[in-house]
Design a protein around this motif. Structure first.
Motif, PDB file in Angstrom:
ATOM      1  N   ALA A  73       0.827  -1.211   0.000  1.00  0.00           N
ATOM      2  CA  ALA A  73       0.000   0.000   0.000  1.00  0.00           C
ATOM      3  C   ALA A  73       0.859   1.257   0.000  1.00  0.00           C
ATOM      4  O   ALA A  73       0.575   2.243  -0.701  1.00  0.00           O
ATOM      5  CB  ALA A  73      -0.934  -0.003   1.205  1.00  0.00           C
ATOM      6  N   LEU A  74       1.932   1.245   0.797  1.00  0.00           N
ATOM      7  CA  LEU A  74       2.834   2.389   0.882  1.00  0.00           C
ATOM      8  C   LEU A  74       3.445   2.708  -0.476  1.00  0.00           C
ATOM      9  O   LEU A  74       3.430   3.856  -0.936  1.00  0.00           O
ATOM     10  CB  LEU A  74       3.945   2.085   1.895  1.00  0.00           C
ATOM     11  CG  LEU A  74       5.086   3.096   1.992  1.00  0.00           C
ATOM     12  CD1 LEU A  74       4.601   4.397   2.586  1.00  0.00           C
ATOM     13  CD2 LEU A  74       6.229   2.521   2.825  1.00  0.00           C
ATOM     14  N   ARG A  75       3.952   1.696  -1.144  1.00  0.00           N
ATOM     15  CA  ARG A  75       4.614   1.913  -2.432  1.00  0.00           C
ATOM     16  C   ARG A  75       3.612   2.345  -3.506  1.00  0.00           C
ATOM     17  O   ARG A  75       3.927   3.207  -4.343  1.00  0.00           O
ATOM     18  CB  ARG A  75       5.347   0.649  -2.869  1.00  0.00           C
ATOM     19  CG  ARG A  75       6.495   0.245  -1.958  1.00  0.00           C
ATOM     20  CD  ARG A  75       7.377  -0.783  -2.636  1.00  0.00           C
ATOM     21  NE  ARG A  75       8.328  -1.382  -1.724  1.00  0.00           N
ATOM     22  CZ  ARG A  75       9.336  -2.174  -2.102  1.00  0.00           C
ATOM     23  NH1 ARG A  75       9.497  -2.455  -3.394  1.00  0.00           N
ATOM     24  NH2 ARG A  75      10.163  -2.692  -1.212  1.00  0.00           N
ATOM     25  N   THR A  76       2.419   1.772  -3.460  1.00  0.00           N
ATOM     26  CA  THR A  76       1.408   2.148  -4.449  1.00  0.00           C
ATOM     27  C   THR A  76       1.018   3.606  -4.306  1.00  0.00           C
ATOM     28  O   THR A  76       0.909   4.349  -5.297  1.00  0.00           O
ATOM     29  CB  THR A  76       0.167   1.252  -4.317  1.00  0.00           C
ATOM     30  OG1 THR A  76       0.542  -0.114  -4.541  1.00  0.00           O
ATOM     31  CG2 THR A  76      -0.919   1.638  -5.311  1.00  0.00           C
TER      32      THR A  76
ATOM     33  N   GLN B 175       5.393  -3.867 -10.483  1.00  0.00           N
ATOM     34  CA  GLN B 175       5.990  -5.201 -10.567  1.00  0.00           C
ATOM     35  C   GLN B 175       6.109  -5.813  -9.172  1.00  0.00           C
ATOM     36  O   GLN B 175       5.770  -6.989  -8.960  1.00  0.00           O
ATOM     37  CB  GLN B 175       7.373  -5.110 -11.212  1.00  0.00           C
ATOM     38  CG  GLN B 175       8.070  -6.443 -11.404  1.00  0.00           C
ATOM     39  CD  GLN B 175       7.534  -7.215 -12.582  1.00  0.00           C
ATOM     40  OE1 GLN B 175       7.537  -6.734 -13.695  1.00  0.00           O
ATOM     41  NE2 GLN B 175       7.054  -8.423 -12.339  1.00  0.00           N
ATOM     42  N   TYR B 176       6.577  -5.024  -8.205  1.00  0.00           N
ATOM     43  CA  TYR B 176       6.712  -5.520  -6.832  1.00  0.00           C
ATOM     44  C   TYR B 176       5.359  -5.897  -6.241  1.00  0.00           C
ATOM     45  O   TYR B 176       5.194  -6.966  -5.636  1.00  0.00           O
ATOM     46  CB  TYR B 176       7.387  -4.462  -5.952  1.00  0.00           C
ATOM     47  CG  TYR B 176       7.276  -4.749  -4.484  1.00  0.00           C
ATOM     48  CD1 TYR B 176       8.146  -5.621  -3.853  1.00  0.00           C
ATOM     49  CD2 TYR B 176       6.255  -4.170  -3.714  1.00  0.00           C
ATOM     50  CE1 TYR B 176       8.023  -5.916  -2.500  1.00  0.00           C
ATOM     51  CE2 TYR B 176       6.130  -4.452  -2.362  1.00  0.00           C
ATOM     52  CZ  TYR B 176       7.014  -5.322  -1.760  1.00  0.00           C
ATOM     53  OH  TYR B 176       6.881  -5.627  -0.432  1.00  0.00           O
ATOM     54  N   VAL B 177       4.372  -5.021  -6.405  1.00  0.00           N
ATOM     55  CA  VAL B 177       3.065  -5.236  -5.777  1.00  0.00           C
ATOM     56  C   VAL B 177       2.358  -6.456  -6.378  1.00  0.00           C
ATOM     57  O   VAL B 177       1.801  -7.289  -5.648  1.00  0.00           O
ATOM     58  CB  VAL B 177       2.186  -3.981  -5.901  1.00  0.00           C
ATOM     59  CG1 VAL B 177       0.761  -4.260  -5.435  1.00  0.00           C
ATOM     60  CG2 VAL B 177       2.789  -2.835  -5.087  1.00  0.00           C
ATOM     61  N   VAL B 178       2.371  -6.573  -7.684  1.00  0.00           N
ATOM     62  CA  VAL B 178       1.701  -7.719  -8.312  1.00  0.00           C
ATOM     63  C   VAL B 178       2.404  -9.014  -7.931  1.00  0.00           C
ATOM     64  O   VAL B 178       1.758 -10.028  -7.636  1.00  0.00           O
ATOM     65  CB  VAL B 178       1.647  -7.539  -9.841  1.00  0.00           C
ATOM     66  CG1 VAL B 178       1.148  -8.814 -10.517  1.00  0.00           C
ATOM     67  CG2 VAL B 178       0.736  -6.367 -10.202  1.00  0.00           C
ATOM     68  N   ASP B 179       3.729  -9.002  -7.906  1.00  0.00           N
ATOM     69  CA  ASP B 179       4.468 -10.203  -7.509  1.00  0.00           C
ATOM     70  C   ASP B 179       4.149 -10.580  -6.062  1.00  0.00           C
ATOM     71  O   ASP B 179       3.946 -11.763  -5.744  1.00  0.00           O
ATOM     72  CB  ASP B 179       5.967  -9.965  -7.674  1.00  0.00           C
ATOM     73  CG  ASP B 179       6.782 -11.214  -7.392  1.00  0.00           C
ATOM     74  OD1 ASP B 179       6.777 -12.131  -8.238  1.00  0.00           O
ATOM     75  OD2 ASP B 179       7.419 -11.278  -6.321  1.00  0.00           O
TER      76      ASP B 179
END
Length: 379
Positions: A282-285, A322-326
């Motif tokens: 959530a933070l990165r998004t 890429q990070y979140v979906v992975d």
């Protein structure tokens, strides 16, 4: 409104777009054939007025559209974006005759556009183009023949016209490139589809002495690099918005899954490792979303640092997605790998944005170049 918040009307519009994408666009997308232009979907985008809005509003609106559509229907998002990418050079740099001939069909969703920049030996290095535009001996008053190849062109080979970048002055680097509007039915122009990871249509084009004239030039001869970069500076933040929409969809699905999944005597969300991973997603998004909005706002306000901001937004958002979906796939487990699962679809979609419209490494190069230019200007 600041660069870091949306007004109530924009928030409402974003929610409405998500609903439209789910209710009206996703059913059309599901009926489409993978790796083919879904003309029914493009036509519906035209009927909804979304394609027209590409040309009548600013970069922030473009980002809101792409983020909202991507959350519910990546196929609709991509179809919209490709219309804009292929036709923006006509809208911004074309003659009145070119705009009158082509843009009404683009806006209506009945004419499909494509942006033909990349080549087998010149992907992210746009100044290294080798497609040649040689003087046409049959037209002593002016004209060229295009010879060479384009590759990894979205909507090829099914588009109705292509914005093509070719070398008109050998050895001049970026200064010797000209942009042309090339209808798909020009003699000598052929194309083949490519079987790529992404589900949207991508192909290669072959130019065998394709004739073009001064009437086909977009902008001015030898100034096509400006056309390409002007288009990419507008669309790069919105590639980030596309990525943010996918990241949010993956995050939303993972919140629902971990809140309801029984595991190890409780709910999956009660495991600290899981809850902390969710917080990081959530933070990165949100950080990526804010940078995308800031870059788009800077573009709309005519700020001087748009290339740097656009590169930062595209880089951060695509790497974040890429990070979140992975992470979402990992937390869902094997079910997310089944063909047809939302995350299986997003996992295939999310990889390409880190490459197209300038790979992540290219974005880092742009950022560093802009930073050092600022230092040199101050000395």
């Amino acid at each position: 409104m600041t660069a870091f918040s949306l007004d109530p009307e924009q928030i409402t519009w974003r929610a409405e777009l998500r609903a439209v994408a789910a209710d009206r666009l996703r059913p059309l997308a599901e009926k489409g054939e993978p790796r083919r232009v879904n003309r029914a979907l493009v036509a519906e985008l035209g009927r909804l007025g979304l394609i027209d809005r590409l040309f009548t509003s600013g970069a922030l609106d473009l980002c809101l559209m792409r983020e909202s559509l991507a959350h519910a229907c990546t196929e609709a998002e991509t179809a919209l974006a490709l219309q804009g990418l292929g036709a923006h050079p006509v809208h911004a740099y074309g003659s009145q005759a070119q705009r009158t001939r082509w843009l009404p069909g683009v806006r209506a969703g009945t004419t499909v556009a494509a942006f033909a920049l990349s080549e087998p030996g010149a992907g992210s290095d746009a100044a290294a183009l080798s497609l040649t535009a040689d003087p046409d001996p049959d037209r002593p008053s002016g004209g060229w023949r295009l010879t060479g190849e384009k590759c990894w062109i979205s909507n090829a080979p099914e588009a109705d016209f292509y914005t093509v970048f070719a070398r008109t002055t050998p050895g001049a680097g970026a200064r010797g490139v000209t942009a042309f509007l090339v209808p798909a039915d020009r003699p000598g122009l052929t194309g083949t589809p490519l079987d790529m990871l992404s589900p949207h249509p991508i192909g290669a084009l072959t130019f065998d002495a394709v004739p073009v004239t001064a009437d086909d030039v977009l902008g001015e001869p030898d100034h096509g690099f400006r056309v390409a970069m002007g288009t990419l500076n507008l669309f790069r933040p919105s590639v980030g918005a596309f990525a943010v929409g996918m990241a949010q969809a993956a995050l939303d699905a993972t919140l629902v899954h971990t809140a309801g999944r029984d595991a190890f005597g409780g709910r999956l969300k009660d495991l600290q490792a899981v809850s902390h991973r969710i917080a990081e997603m959530a933070l990165r998004t949100e950080a990526a979303r804010l940078m995308v909005y800031a870059a788009a706002t800077a573009y709309d306000e005519g700020a001087g640092d748009v290339p740097k901001r656009a590169a930062m937004a595209k880089l951060l958002a695509t790497e974040t997605a890429q990070y979140v979906v992975d992470a979402a796939v990992q937390l869902h487990g094997a079910r997310a790998l089944r063909r047809g699962h939302l995350l299986e679809h997003l996992y295939r979609e999310v990889r390409a944005p880190r490459i197209y419209e300038g790979a992540s490494e290219v974005q880092r190069g742009i950022i560093a170049k802009e930073l050092y230019a600022t230092v040199e200007a101050a000395q």
